[in-house]
Structures are given as C-alpha cells and as structure tokens.
Write a protein that holds these residues in place. Structure first.
Motif, PDB file in Angstrom:
ATOM      1  N   ASP A 150      -0.946   3.223  10.838  1.00 25.85           N
ATOM      2  CA  ASP A 150      -2.319   2.880  11.189  1.00 25.85           C
ATOM      3  C   ASP A 150      -2.278   1.960  12.408  1.00 25.85           C
ATOM      4  O   ASP A 150      -2.546   0.757  12.310  1.00 25.85           O
TER       5      ASP A 150
ATOM      6  N   LYS B 290      -9.940   2.129  -7.035  1.00 23.76           N
ATOM      7  CA  LYS B 290      -9.559   1.611  -5.729  1.00 23.76           C
ATOM      8  C   LYS B 290      -9.536   0.081  -5.754  1.00 23.76           C
ATOM      9  O   LYS B 290     -10.416  -0.555  -6.328  1.00 23.76           O
TER      10      LYS B 290
ATOM     11  N   LYS C 101      -8.598   0.468   5.795  1.00 22.14           N
ATOM     12  CA  LYS C 101      -8.628   1.847   5.327  1.00 22.14           C
ATOM     13  C   LYS C 101      -9.157   2.024   3.890  1.00 22.14           C
ATOM     14  O   LYS C 101      -8.962   3.069   3.286  1.00 22.14           O
TER      15      LYS C 101
ATOM     16  N   SER D 208      -4.475  -1.799   2.551  1.00 20.68           N
ATOM     17  CA  SER D 208      -5.264  -0.963   1.639  1.00 20.68           C
ATOM     18  C   SER D 208      -4.500   0.260   1.144  1.00 20.68           C
ATOM     19  O   SER D 208      -4.651   0.662  -0.014  1.00 20.68           O
ATOM     20  N   VAL D 209      -3.682   0.877   2.008  1.00 24.20           N
ATOM     21  CA  VAL D 209      -2.912   2.042   1.576  1.00 24.20           C
ATOM     22  C   VAL D 209      -1.838   1.618   0.580  1.00 24.20           C
ATOM     23  O   VAL D 209      -1.628   2.263  -0.455  1.00 24.20           O
TER      24      VAL D 209
ATOM     25  N   TYR E 148       3.369   6.055   6.698  1.00 24.17           N
ATOM     26  CA  TYR E 148       1.955   6.059   7.088  1.00 24.17           C
ATOM     27  C   TYR E 148       1.752   5.052   8.211  1.00 24.17           C
ATOM     28  O   TYR E 148       2.096   3.873   8.073  1.00 24.17           O
TER      29      TYR E 148
ATOM     30  N   GLU F 165       5.221   1.536   5.969  1.00 24.89           N
ATOM     31  CA  GLU F 165       4.051   1.310   6.821  1.00 24.89           C
ATOM     32  C   GLU F 165       4.445   0.383   7.971  1.00 24.89           C
ATOM     33  O   GLU F 165       4.655  -0.806   7.760  1.00 24.89           O
TER      34      GLU F 165
ATOM     35  N   ASN G  52      -3.350   1.000  -2.817  1.00 23.35           N
ATOM     36  CA  ASN G  52      -4.002   2.138  -3.478  1.00 23.35           C
ATOM     37  C   ASN G  52      -3.132   3.384  -3.528  1.00 23.35           C
ATOM     38  O   ASN G  52      -3.634   4.504  -3.583  1.00 23.35           O
ATOM     39  N   THR G  53      -1.834   3.192  -3.506  1.00 24.67           N
ATOM     40  CA  THR G  53      -0.885   4.278  -3.735  1.00 24.67           C
ATOM     41  C   THR G  53       0.103   3.819  -4.798  1.00 24.67           C
ATOM     42  O   THR G  53       0.133   2.646  -5.172  1.00 24.67           O
TER      43      THR G  53
ATOM     44  N   ILE H 135      -9.264   5.816   1.888  1.00 25.89           N
ATOM     45  CA  ILE H 135      -8.061   5.931   1.071  1.00 25.89           C
ATOM     46  C   ILE H 135      -7.950   7.281   0.370  1.00 25.89           C
ATOM     47  O   ILE H 135      -6.850   7.825   0.233  1.00 25.89           O
TER      48      ILE H 135
ATOM     49  N   ILE I  59      -6.634   9.783   2.868  1.00 26.58           N
ATOM     50  CA  ILE I  59      -5.237   9.476   3.204  1.00 26.58           C
ATOM     51  C   ILE I  59      -4.302   9.886   2.071  1.00 26.58           C
ATOM     52  O   ILE I  59      -3.255  10.502   2.293  1.00 26.58           O
ATOM     53  N   ARG I  60      -4.675   9.574   0.832  1.00 26.86           N
ATOM     54  CA  ARG I  60      -3.824   9.915  -0.306  1.00 26.86           C
ATOM     55  C   ARG I  60      -3.616  11.424  -0.436  1.00 26.86           C
ATOM     56  O   ARG I  60      -2.550  11.871  -0.860  1.00 26.86           O
TER      57      ARG I  60
END
Length: 288
Positions: free
Chosen positions: A181, A3, A14, A40-41, A179, A33, A44-45, A18, A21-22
């Motif tokens: 948020d 991460k 987030k 953060s998403v 996504y 987004e 980390n994707t 994460i 969410i993933r």
C-alpha cells in the motif's frame, strides 16, 4: 469475519477496502507488508506470521513498543487524552517536544497523541524531518484503548522492521504473500505525492515497486498485491499484473461535499513457477 479498526487514524487507510483486498490475497504462512501504515490489512487477515515494515521509524518504534509492553504504553498514553491536552497551544507545544525528542518511547506516546489530535489523521513531515500536521480542533479526541489492546495481542504474530520497501523485498521467499500500500500516485499532474516521510515517494519509486513485484512473482514464486489510484500511469506500470478496479470514497477533505469517490486499482501478481533463466537473473541484478 468481523472487521477490526486500527488505533491510528490514517489518511488512505484500508479499513473500508479490506473485503476487496482479502478476496485477492491467497492463503500462506507469511504475509509481508512493506508499507504497514495503520495496519488495517494486518488486523483483518489471519496469517500465522507477519513481516511488517515501513520506512517511517516513528511508526515502527510505536508498534514494537506496544508489542513489548502494552500495559505500560496504554496506561501512559491515556494521560495525554484529556480536556487540558485538547488545546491548540498544548498541541503545538507537544508537537515541538516530539520533534526535538530523541527518546523512542516518549516519541511513540506523542506520535499517538499527535495522530489523534492532529488534522484528519495525517502523518506528514517537512523536508527537515519535522512533523508538521496542524491541530485538528476535535471536540473530544477518542482514546483507542480496545484497539490498542487488540493490536498488541495480534502483534505477537508479527515482526516489525524499519526499512525500505527494497530491503523488504529482499526477504521475500517462495510461497510468501506480499501486500503493498505505497503512497499513492497523484490523481493530477499538479498534485503532490503523499509525503508520510521527509523523502516522499516519486514516480521512479512507483515504477521500481512494480518491477520488484513482477520479479519476485516469477523468480521466487511469491504473490504480490498492490493498491493505488487508477490512472493512466498506474495502469501502465502494472500492465503485467491482473488488474481490478473499484470506487473508493476519499475522506481527506473536511467538507463533506468534497468527499467524492475515486477509482482505486488493485494489481495482482500471482505466484509463478520459479525460473532460473538468464533473463530474470540479469533483470534481478539491474533492480538491486
């Protein structure tokens, strides 16, 4: 998967969510987004492309400048992290300078400084659009050099746009993954919506976002995932989605005993076969 932390401190970030969410995000060529926040998403994707938008112009200017010229930006920003600048008088002077400045590059440098030196990573503006977060009084604010470098490298895959969530949804196409948020609905009737821009985010906008999510999942065959507080209001507006709940520790309070766990809701609108029915076309026109 390791991460990666965002370089911005962000209330409601987030990072700790994460993994959950993933698990809900399908594969795809493009992740969109509409409320990028600290990213953060995004960080980390592993999508080939990203469309990252936000109504907060300061945030988008910062990300675009970091993408375009990371070496210069990081070198200039580190000079704002010193013993001399970690002072209340200096902070309020630079906050006033930020509010008066019209230069995107200078504002971006100061935005990072204010974020790391201000209270609890809040991003808050008054009704006149002035940044009004108080001094955080940290012993030694951290300069996120490695986090800035990682963001700049990954940003090569991303397009950053300052626009509303409605304008972002206009760009959603078949097969896209979205996504959301948004600023969270208040936990109590007396609480205020998060005001990360001067306009805030009210109940009508919360409902409209849910309607758009349902619409694009059916009409355009896109997948949409939304996170929010789990309360009666959000369960009602997301009733057409697949709902999952989990506990999240809130860290907005300075006092540890007030960092309690609250219910978080993930609302998933899976991609549906596209329809050209009159009903959906009429509903689409109503929502625009």
């Amino acid at each position: 998967m390791i991460k990666n932390r965002a370089f911005l401190k962000w209330a409601g970030g987030k990072y700790h969510l994460i993994d959950a969410i993933r698990r809900h995000l399908p594969d795809g060529d493009l992740l969109i987004e509409p409320f990028i926040g600290a990213g953060s998403v995004f960080l980390n994707t592993d999508y080939p492309r990203y469309l990252l938008t936000d109504i907060n112009a300061d945030l988008i200017y910062l990300y675009q400048l970091l993408k375009d010229n990371p070496e210069r930006f990081i070198d200039d920003a580190k000079h704002l992290f010193s013993t001399e600048t970690n002072d209340a008088d200096c902070y309020y002077q630079l906050r006033q300078e930020f509010n008066l400045s019209q230069d995107p590059y200078h504002r971006s440098l100061l935005f990072l400084y204010l974020n790391r030196h201000g209270y609890n990573g809040l991003c808050r503006y008054n009704k006149s659009g002035g940044f009004n977060v108080p001094f955080g009084r940290y012993k030694k604010p951290y300069f996120p050099a490695s986090e800035l470098e990682y963001f700049a490298q990954k940003a090569k895959q991303a397009e950053f746009v300052c626009c509303s969530y409605e304008q972002t949804f206009d760009r959603v196409q078949t097969g896209d993954v979205v996504y959301c948020d948004p600023p969270y609905a208040p936990l109590t009737a007396t609480a205020s919506f998060t005001s990360y821009t001067s306009g805030g985010f009210n109940e009508g906008q919360q409902l409209h976002l849910a309607q758009l999510a349902e619409l694009v999942s059916h009409q355009r065959g896109a997948t949409v995932l939304i996170s929010n507080h789990e309360i009666a209001f959000t369960r009602k507006i997301y009733s057409a989605a697949q709902l999952s709940s989990l506990k999240v520790r809130r860290t907005i309070s300075r006092k540890g005993q007030k960092r309690v766990k609250v219910d978080e809701l993930l609302a998933l609108y899976p991609a549906q076969p596209r329809t050209d029915s009159v009903a959906y076309l009429v509903e689409s026109a109503k929502l625009r």
